[in-house]
Every structure is written in structure tokens, then in C-alpha cells.
Design an enzyme around this catalytic site. Structure first.
Site, PDB file in Angstrom:
ATOM      1  CE1 TYR A 179      -5.466  10.015 -11.873  1.00 45.38           C
ATOM      2  CE2 TYR A 179      -5.125  11.809 -13.917  1.00 45.38           C
ATOM      3  CZ  TYR A 179      -4.485  10.134 -13.239  1.00 45.38           C
ATOM      4  OH  TYR A 179      -4.053   9.238 -14.120  1.00 45.38           O
ATOM      5  CG  ASN A 222       2.178   2.156 -12.497  1.00 46.80           C
ATOM      6  OD1 ASN A 222       1.256   3.120 -13.583  1.00 46.80           O
ATOM      7  ND2 ASN A 222       1.231   1.354 -12.676  1.00 46.80           N
ATOM      8  CG  ASP A 228      -1.710   1.599   0.998  1.00 46.02           C
ATOM      9  OD1 ASP A 228      -1.632   1.898   0.709  1.00 46.02           O
ATOM     10  OD2 ASP A 228      -2.438   1.170   2.305  1.00 46.02           O
ATOM     11  CB  VAL A 229       1.945   3.403  -2.641  1.00 50.28           C
ATOM     12  CG1 VAL A 229       2.828   2.411  -3.734  1.00 50.28           C
ATOM     13  CG2 VAL A 229       0.443   3.861  -3.021  1.00 50.28           C
ATOM     14  CE  LYS A 285      -1.326   9.635 -11.900  1.00 47.88           C
ATOM     15  NZ  LYS A 285      -0.179   8.430 -11.909  1.00 47.88           N
TER      16      LYS A 285
END
Ligand SMILES: [Zn+2]
Length: 702
Positions: free
Chosen positions: A590, A524, A497-498, A594
Site C-alpha cells: 500500500y 482517489n 476500473d482505474v 501510494k
């Protein structure tokens, strides 16, 4: 040890191969596999077998032939084509020669094959030819070596096997050994086998079954002799400060970095190894025992192992587990001193023998650390695992010997001859290394559509791939599929779990205990959310940022930690998004997360450059999953995106294709190719963004 012969399996073998190869060869294949499937007899290409039969030429002549295992195949998987047929009468005539060089021997074997495309016959082919028996079996059985590798080895074999065998002192394989074995047999024609001291066992018979079962009986008698004489080996005395896996996760990347060799290529400044770490009960018992160092630092069981493990392992008596700095310093000194000793061994031998040879690399292949076990290295995971298997058997056998007597290996001079024997080195093959040879790639979100594409492209290029995914089961499934295609050890699936620091650290530690470290990291993992800014809750924004931004940051941070321990640079390729430069409505959480990930990647590029670490970014647009692996991201957001554009879900791929300059469909493999471009370091580039979007003007990097 028991015979595994089965009448029904033998019949099946004859039914399967008898038609093309004849019954003798079919049964030879069957019993060769029986020998090969017994790791206590042979490991990875060790040992060889033969049958004598006839071939019929195009002219209808029946010519006697030796079918002998070819170089490069393993007994457990041999097929009839792996037993090349050689003109037996010619080979027998060669025995009359006073001398035959290795090159001449290889040439005679090659030019007297019946099939020009057959593999090279074993380097022990002449030995098989000179014995009169129809079937000959040869192994490097642990039990036989445990008895012969002692000062009174011959007497111990006598006690165990009586006059069923004759014992020959060690002679280097090749023409002289073949002659000596034939003479020994002729002097004692009643024997059913010949023991070669510090090398292995030959048995023979009139049928495949007889030769095989004699082999098993002889080995079994040796095993019983050892068991009756063995006293219980002393239990481990080393007081370990932590569990083996905890220690191994710290030591492996340091060792792997130390072993990597400097090259003259500025873009690829190191030639690396992959590590196979072993901490089974036997290995730990050996490493942790009192007096282990002296016993560990002795030569291999049989000289055939030298090309895989080097003559000696590196043993560090009392590892400095107290801190990474102390450990790194101590291991650096230990590796340096190992290399000096190796160089001295090389110089001494070429001087004493008056020959000139190109020195092989001086790096140890096996490192033993009390508390952590054995770290076995190779140019690929397969090679590392071969060294690992040999090490497991070696340590177990040396412990057995210590319990019944004194281990006595071959002297360095003989080991040198074997290590530098061109015919042994030829066994390692000279295939051009793949682009990502000995490179370990970790991909987060690895089981999703894009992650799977990256993993696949990297595995094709020869990398060992760690598929890290929040869905551990899916990660394991993908890794298993990759192993099926690219071989055992090609991939490892782990749950990660990043957004969770502990989980990210554990994931990198898993890469270190499995492969020794990591070289290319691809942050990723990502989640998407379609919602206008005015409706975004703090919890939603945080959830997206935790994965897309914090997850990338934590992944880069852990990558940097391992890269630092290795000291051999590294590559990070962040999978950002086309949205970084060209945001879309309803995509605020999002796009912002990012953009943050993209920025953190660029800052990391600045900070990590002095360590030889490159950080680059890929901005992909609308990648759809293919076949089995659909994009989880798109499964989640696709319907909403389609709705917001007034499209049917099936029309989305075409919609995205239409909006780029090249009218290209962007696939997960394209993202994989972009990662490969950076990972193979074609250009001196860091901090760069590579769009993988078919050309979207508003997303041009600026
Ligand atoms: Zn051998």
C-alpha cells in the site's frame, strides 16, 4: 392534444388549496399545472395564466384582484403563492394611459400587490388584466407557432381555427401588446382565443376548466391541420463516420473549451459552460438532413427562447471528423465566425435603434454537428438542459413546418429587442455564482467513503460531479442521492476500473457526453493490503499497484487528454496518503504504491503546468465512513489493523484521533474541503501536498 382535466383531481386541488387561496385560485393552480406538464405547450417558465377573484383586506373590504403567474416560476410546479394578487381596478385604469415604460409598468405591478413579499407578476400581467374574462391561459404551443411562423401564417391559422380566434401580428410584450390584445378582443367579442403571430396563444373563459379546455382544443386543431398537410420529411442523408456518442465525446470538450470566455483573473482564467448533448432521433434526423443548415440558421419559434438559446445556433455543415486536430481547427474557426456575426448583429441593432446597451457574451448556446446532434450550453447543467429542451422542440417544429410550407422567423431586430429586454434578462436571475459554477468534477473511487465526501462537498459548491467507481451500481446510487439533494443533472454515476485503460477512457468519454468535459479530476480509488514484505506475493503487490499507482497514472493521463482538448487548464487533486511520508509496518504494498502515485502527481505537476493544469496532493490519515457510506477500505483492513495494534475494531477511530496533534477526527468531508481548496484555486499552488490528518509529526511533508 387532449384535455387532461379530471374531476377528481380538480376536487383534490380545491381541497388542498381552496381553504387558503379560494376555489378559483385552487383550480387555477390545478389547470396551470396541466398546461405546464405539456412540453408541447410551454417549456421551463414559458407561458402564464391568471384568475380574477377577490381578496379580503385587514379592514374587511373585498377588493377585486388579478392572480397572475409570477416571474421565475414554472407552470408545471406552481403553488398558490406563485400567483401574486394585484389590485385589478388599478391595473384596468392604467389602460387609459398613452404610454407606460417597462420600469413604470414593473413599479405599478409591484406597488399594487396585496402581499409585499410576493414575486414580481408576469411581464404579461397587464394583458391578463385588460381582458374581461375570469380565467386566461397563455402558452407558446409548438403547433400554433408552426402555423404562425410562416409567410402565410394568418391564413393558416384561419384555416385551422376559423373565427374562434383572432390573429394579431407580432408585437413585443409589454404595455402596447396588452392594449392591442384588449382592443382585438373588443372588436371580435365572440372569439375564445387570440393568436399572437410568432409568439403564442391566449385562450380565456369563465371557469378554469373552460379556459384550459379551449386552449387544448385550439392547439389540437392546429396539430390536426399540420398532420393533414404534412408530407413525410426527407430522411437523413448525412453519412456519419461513427456512432453519435463516439463523435460527441470528441467534439464536446473541444466546443466547451472554445466557448469558455477569458477572464482577467489569473487563477481562474476562464468562465466555463456546461454542455447538455442531445442526440434523440428527431435531433439527429434534423442535423443529418440535406439543407439542414439553412433551416437551422433561422430564428427561434418564439422570442421568449432567445435568452436561453440566442437567436441562432451554430451549424457546422461538414464536421472535420477525420482527426481531433482538424476538428479543433474547424470548430475554432466556426465559433470565431459565429462570435463575429453576433457582434455585428449587436452593433447593427444598437446603431439602428440609437440606443446604448452592454453587449452580452457572443458565444453560441446551441451547436449542431451532423453525425453527432445538438450540443446545448448553459452556465449550469440546468440552464444547458433548458436550452436542450427548447432545441428539441425547435428542431422538431421547424421540420414540421418545412414539410408543410416555409419557416419564417421574426426579423433580427425584434429578436434583439427581446434578447436585450431588461425584463427578459431579469428572468435569468442574478444570484452570485457558486464557487464551482459550471465546473465538472470527476472522482474515482467516488462511491467509497472518501469519494462520497469529496463528491458531496463539490456538489454543494455547485459542481457537476461524475462519480466513477468500480462498483457501477453503488456509483449510480450515490449520484441519484446527490441529484435528489442538488437537482437533476447534479451528478452522474459511472462504472470505471482505474486499472483498465479502456475503462478509464470510457469513463472520461462518459463525462464528455454528459457534461461536455471535465475540469477537476480526483484520483482517489485505492485498495489496501495488510501483509509483511517477506510474505508479499508478486500477484498481490501487482494488484495493489495496479489500482493505487497505475490507476492514478491512467486517470491523470486521461484527464490531461481532455484538458488538452478543452484548452482551459484544469485541476488534479490526487488523494495520496499519510503513509507516503510516514509508512507503517505490514503496509508495504500500500505505502509503496501510494508513494509512487504521489511521485507521479508531482511529475505531472511539472509537465502539465505549461497547459495551466495544476496537480496537487492530499495526504489524509485514517478516514472512517459515516452513516450510510462506510469506507470500503476500512471495512477491509480495519479488523487487521486493529488486531495488529491489539485493539478492538470500535476503538480504532479513537486510536487514530489520539495519535494526532489536534486530537482531531478526520472525516471524508475534510478531504472534500481540501479538494475544494485546490479546485477553487485560492492560491497559485501546484505540486503541493496538503496533509489532512490532524497533525502527525512524522508525516509532515518534507
Ligand atoms: Zn408569451
Amino acid at each position: 392534444m387532449r384535455s387532461r382535466w379530471s374531476d377528481s383531481e380538480a376536487r383534490e386541488a380545491v381541497a388542498q388549496w381552496g381553504g387558503i387561496a379560494g376555489e378559483a385560485v385552487a383550480l387555477r393552480v390545478y389547470t396551470s399545472r396541466l398546461i405546464g406538464s405539456e412540453p408541447d405547450l410551454v417549456l421551463h417558465g414559458g407561458g402564464n395564466t391568471s384568475a380574477k377573484d377577490f381578496v379580503t383586506t385587514l379592514l374587511g373590504e373585498r377588493v377585486e384582484a388579478l392572480f397572475v403567474k409570477g416571474s421565475g416560476s414554472s407552470l408545471d410546479r406552481v403553488e398558490p403563492r406563485d400567483l401574486p394578487a394585484v389590485d385589478l381596478a388599478h391595473l384596468r385604469r392604467l389602460r387609459g394611459l398613452a404610454a407606460l415604460s417597462d420600469e413604470e409598468m414593473v413599479n405599478e405591478l409591484r406597488t399594487h400587490l396585496f402581499d409585499a413579499s410576493a414575486p414580481n407578476p408576469s411581464v404579461e400581467a397587464l394583458l391578463h388584466a385588460f381582458l374581461p374574462h375570469r380565467f386566461v391561459d397563455h402558452s407558446h404551443a409548438d403547433a400554433v407557432l408552426a402555423l404562425t411562423n410562416q409567410p402565410d401564417g394568418e391564413a393558416r391559422i384561419r384555416d385551422a381555427l376559423g373565427d374562434r380566434v383572432t390573429v394579431l401580428p407580432y408585437i413585443m410584450p409589454g404595455f402596447p401588446l396588452a392594449k392591442a390584445v384588449a382592443e382585438a378582443y373588443e372588436k371580435h367579442p365572440g372569439v375564445v382565443g387570440i393568436v399572437l403571430a410568432k409568439h403564442g396563444l391566449f385562450s380565456f373563459g369563465d371557469s378554469a376548466r373552460e379556459s384550459y379546455e379551449r386552449h387544448i382544443e385550439l392547439v389540437d386543431a392546429c396539430e390536426r391541420a399540420i398532420a393533414s398537410g404534412a408530407v413525410r420529411a426527407a430522411a437523413g442523408v448525412y453519412r456519419s463516420p461513427a456512432a453519435p456518442a463516439v463523435l460527441a465525446a470528441r467534439a464536446a470538450p473541444i466546443l466547451r473549451g472554445l466557448l469558455a470566455e477569458k477572464t482577467s483573473d489569473e487563477d481562474r482564467p476562464f468562465r466555463r459552460f456546461v454542455c447538455d448533448w442531445r442526440a434523440d432521433e428527431e435531433t439527429l434526423a434534423f442535423s443529418n438532413a440535406a439543407g439542414a443548415a439553412a433551416l437551422a440558421r433561422t430564428g427561434p419559434l418564439t422570442p421568449d427562447h432567445v435568452i436561453r438559446t440566442k437567436a441562432l445556433p451554430l451549424f457546422v455543415d461538414v464536421p472535420a471528423w477525420e482527426s481531433d486536430e482538424a476538428l479543433a481547427k474547424q470548430l475554432a474557426e466556426s465559433v470565431a465566425s459565429y462570435r463575429r456575426e453576433y457582434d455585428a448583429y449587436f452593433e447593427e441593432n444598437i446603431r439602428a435603434k440609437g440606443i446604448s446597451k452592454r453587449k452580452l457574451d457572443s458565444s453560441p448556446r446551441v451547436v449542431l454537428l451532423p453525425g453527432a446532434g445538438a450540443f446545448c450550453f448553459g452556465r449550469s447543467f440546468r440552464d444547458a438542459a433548458i436550452a436542450g429542451d427548447i432545441t428539441s422542440h425547435t428542431l422538431r417544429t421547424k421540420r414540421l413546418v418545412a414539410a408543410i410550407g416555409t419557416y419564417e422567423p421574426l426579423p433580427p431586430s425584434d429578436l434583439f429587442d427581446m434578447e436585450y429586454w431588461s425584463l427578459e434578462q431579469a428572468k435569468l436571475g442574478k444570484a452570485k455564482p457558486l464557487a464551482l459554477e459550471a465546473t465538472i468534477v470527476l472522482v474515482t473511487g467516488g462511491a467509497g467513503a472518501i469519494g462520497a465526501g469529496v463528491a458531496e462537498v463539490c456538489a454543494e459548491a455547485g459542481a457537476q460531479v461524475v462519480v466513477a467507481d468500480k462498483d457501477g451500481e453503488r456509483a449510480t446510487r450515490l449520484a441519484t442521492a446527490l441529484e435528489k439533494r442538488f437537482g437533476a443533472g447534479a451528478a452522474l454515476g459511472i462504472e470505471m476500473d482505474v486499472a483498465d485503460e479502456g475503462s478509464v477512457r470510457a469513463g472520461f468519454d462518459a463525462a464528455c457526453t454528459r457534461y461536455g468535459g471535465v475540469d477537476v479530476v480526483v484520483p482517489n480509488a485505492g485498495v489496501a493490503l495488510v501483509r509483511p514484505v517477506s510474505e508479499l506475493s508478486a500477484a498481490d503487490a501487482r494488484r495493489v499497484a495496479d489500482v493505487n499507482y497505475l490507476g492514478v497514472l491512467l486517470t491523470i493521463r486521461e484527464a490531461a487528454r481532455i484538458f488538452r482538448l478543452q484548452g482551459t487548464g484544469g485541476d488534479i487533486v490526487v488523494n495520496a496518503s499519510k503513509n507516503v511520508f510516514a509508512p507503517g509496518k505490514d503496509f508495504g504494498a500500500y505505502s509503496a504504491s501510494k508513494a509512487a502515485a504521489h511521485q507521479i502527481g508531482k511529475v505531472a505537476a511539472i509537465e502539465l503546468a505549461p497547459l495551466g493544469i495544476r496537480v496537487n496532493l492530499v495526504n489524509a490519515d485514517a478516514v472512517f465512513g459515516e452513516g450510510e457510506i462506510r469506507s470500503g477500505l476500512w471495512d477491509e483492513i480495519g479488523p487487521e489493523r486493529a488486531r495488529s495494534r491489539g485493539l478492538a475494531i470500535d476503538a480504532l477511530p479513537d486510536f487514530y484521533r489520539e495519535r494526532n496533534l489536534l486530537r482531531a477526527r478526520v472525516t471524508a468531508r475534510h478531504v472534500g474541503e481540501a479538494v475544494l481548496f485546490f479546485a477553487t484555486r485560492r492560491t497559485p499552488t501546484t505540486g503541493a501536498t496538503l496533509p489532512v490528518d490532524g497533525g502527525v509529526v512524522e508525516a509532515f511533508p518534507r
